[in-house]
Design a protein around this motif. Structure first.
Motif, mmCIF file in Angstrom:
data_model
loop_
_atom_site.group_PDB
_atom_site.id
_atom_site.type_symbol
_atom_site.label_atom_id
_atom_site.label_comp_id
_atom_site.label_asym_id
_atom_site.label_seq_id
_atom_site.Cartn_x
_atom_site.Cartn_y
_atom_site.Cartn_z
ATOM 1 N N PRO A 19 85.456 77.246 50.068
ATOM 2 C CA PRO A 19 85.027 75.931 49.573
ATOM 3 C C PRO A 19 84.218 76.014 48.287
ATOM 4 N N ALA A 42 81.505 70.660 51.271
ATOM 5 C CA ALA A 42 82.940 70.730 51.021
ATOM 6 C C ALA A 42 83.576 71.628 52.068
ATOM 7 N N ARG A 57 87.646 73.112 53.462
ATOM 8 C CA ARG A 57 89.037 73.267 53.033
ATOM 9 C C ARG A 57 89.873 73.890 54.142
ATOM 10 N N ALA A 101 91.666 69.378 51.397
ATOM 11 C CA ALA A 101 90.232 69.653 51.257
ATOM 12 C C ALA A 101 89.483 68.327 51.282
ATOM 13 N N ILE A 134 85.571 66.734 50.230
ATOM 14 C CA ILE A 134 84.333 67.009 49.515
ATOM 15 C C ILE A 134 83.459 65.758 49.568
#
Length: 515
Positions: free
Chosen positions: A207, A231, A233, A239, A241
């Motif tokens: 991330p 964040a 992923r 992903a 954030i």
């Protein structure tokens, strides 16, 4: 030869960025180790052998240090006065320390190879120590490199200055294919001091990579106007954030997306098409969880367990699959992003469960407070009580307009509350119908009782008529059977009271008529 040694040291220092004094000390240690093996006859222990660097000539000098004594007891460390005067002149005295130069030319091939190995090892350790000191504080930093080669699924990245980094298979993004010589952006995840292998470990699936890319693309993040809170992923797929703004006038999500998505599109391109959800961060877990499940629209969030950080998210039936995501990916990422255990529940299923539970409570005689109804707060319950609405039945009988006026809510909200109340009342009525015997079952039971009464009547008539002949018996039996059928038909046409007892008045009248 002198100039060659000096030039070699200078070249090594310039190429590897090493300290010159450190290289000279390493060379002195290497030559001393070789000299101790070569000149064992001069000093068996090797403690008296010294190696010095002549900075003027750029050369190393090997010597042995001995003490001048009258009578030599230890030839390795002592020297007689006569021998000392022959070497240094008459000025020496007993007790002085005398350094005797040793011929470096006598050091053979084996000694030279030993010195080389030690020097190479010392220089290698110095280089690794320098790399560690330089990169240990750069963890999480984005760096550029070039794909150098492949080793058993791992990528070896050339960072320049004869420095290599390893990109393990587990740190690679799924679906990315790289060619030798291609430029690559990676983030530093670990730096080690181990002597084997590459010291620097880099990643394309961390991330931290997406954070550094946003810092490069979004000026507001670089100057800390917009802050990346967290964040997560699943490299190669999606992903999420979470961002927030330190200024009220700056929209954090809009700043990261850019004009017509220009900023985020460049990051998606760098990540080879990985989808990115940009979410506005909130310090309220329920609000943050609702945002984290984007693009699904959340109806309600309930905190179920504060200590274990558990919550239930309620979504509409049409949003259920979107909230869960492909193979649970969306809710899995949201759980990691928020840091709470999220359970997704369909709004329709929850309503049915609540309605059935409250319906059973009402059917069993338990008092169900109006506050248990979805969408009704304790303050609203007090407002309803002022208008004489204290139970679910009265609430269900209220009109939408009156309820909207009593609670000062919109018609849609009032309609939702009434719908929940009417569903509960309907569930109660359904439970009541299940507890009442079925009409057809009562009729069937009553007909069976009549049949039991009619059977002995027919049998009694047949036994009395047996003495008069066969034909008479058959006729009279037919008449008795007809009489029994008439009685049964009369019973079936009569009204049946579900509350009457099996030996009640109705059955008594049937027996008298049969007699």
């Amino acid at each position: 030869m002198t100039s060659t040694i000096g030039q070699s040291i200078e070249a090594l220092c310039n190429e590897q960025g090493l300290d010159r004094d450190m290289v000279i000390e390493a060379m002195k240690d290497a030559v001393k180790a070789a000299a101790r093996k070569q000149f064992k006859n001069q000093d068996k222990t090797g403690d008296s052998i010294q190696v010095d660097w002549n900075s003027e000539e750029g050369d190393v000098e090997v010597s042995v240090q001995k003490t001048i004594v009258e009578e030599v007891e230890n030839p390795s460390a002592e020297l007689s006065l006569v021998e000392a005067q022959e070497l240094a002149g008459d000025d020496v005295e007993i007790g002085d320390m005398l350094q005797i130069p040793l011929p470096r030319e006598e050091m053979g091939r084996i000694a030279a190879q030993t010195a080389k190995q030690i020097l190479v090892q010392k220089v290698r350790e110095a280089i690794r120590e320098k790399v560690y000191d330089e990169y240990v504080d750069r963890k999480g930093e984005l760096i550029n490199g070039m794909v150098k080669r492949f080793e058993r699924g791992d990528l070896i990245v050339d960072l320049g200055n004869n420095l290599e980094a390893i990109l393990p298979r587990k740190e690679q993004s799924r679906g990315e294919m790289w060619n030798q010589g291609e430029r690559i952006r990676v983030v530093i995840t670990d730096v080690s001091k181990e002597q084997k292998g590459q010291q620097i470990t880099v990643s394309r699936g961390s991330p931290e990579l997406i954070k550094r890319l946003f810092e490069m693309e979004v000026p507001e993040i670089y100057d800390e106007t917009v802050v990346i809170k967290s964040a997560v992923r699943e490299p190669g797929d999606r992903a999420k954030i979470a961002v927030s703004s330190n200024e009220k006038d700056v929209d954090p999500v809009g700043a990261c997306v850019g004009m017509k998505g220009s900023r985020v599109q460049s990051i998606i391109k760098e990540l080879r098409g990985e989808k990115i959800d940009i979410i506005e961060w909130s310090d309220e877990p329920s609000v943050f969880a609702a945002n984290a499940l984007s693009p699904a629209k959340v109806s309600q969030v309930r905190i179920t367990d504060i200590e274990n950080r558990g919550m239930t998210v309620i979504v509409g039936e049409d949003q259920l699959s979107l909230a869960i995501g492909k193979k649970g990916q969306n809710v899995r990422l949201a759980t990691r992003l928020v840091g709470w255990d999220i359970k997704i529940v369909s709004e329709e299923v929850l309503k049915k469960e609540i309605a059935l539970q409250m319906g059973r409570m009402i059917a069993s005689g338990e008092a169900v407070p109006i506050t248990e109804l979805e969408g009704v707060t304790p303050i609203q319950a007090e407002a309803l009580a002022e208008h004489g609405i204290e139970d679910i039945e009265k609430l269900a009988a209220t009109s939408v307009d009156d309820l909207s006026e009593y609670l000062n809510v919109s018609l849609d909200e009032a309609e939702g509350i009434l719908s929940s109340a009417r569903t509960i009342v309907a569930a109660k009525e359904a439970d009541g119908e299940e507890s009442t015997p079925d009409q057809a079952d009562v009729e069937s039971s009553e007909a069976a009782e009549v049949a039991e009464i009619a059977e002995p009547v027919a049998t009694e008539g047949a036994s009395d008529l047996n003495s008069d002949g066969e034909n008479t018996v058959k006729d009279d039996t037919s008449e008795a059977a007809k009489e029994g059928d008439a009685v049964a038909e009369a019973a079936s046409e009569s009204d049946v009271d579900t509350g009457s007892d099996e030996n009640g008045p109705d059955n008594t009248n049937v027996e008298e008529s049969a007699a």
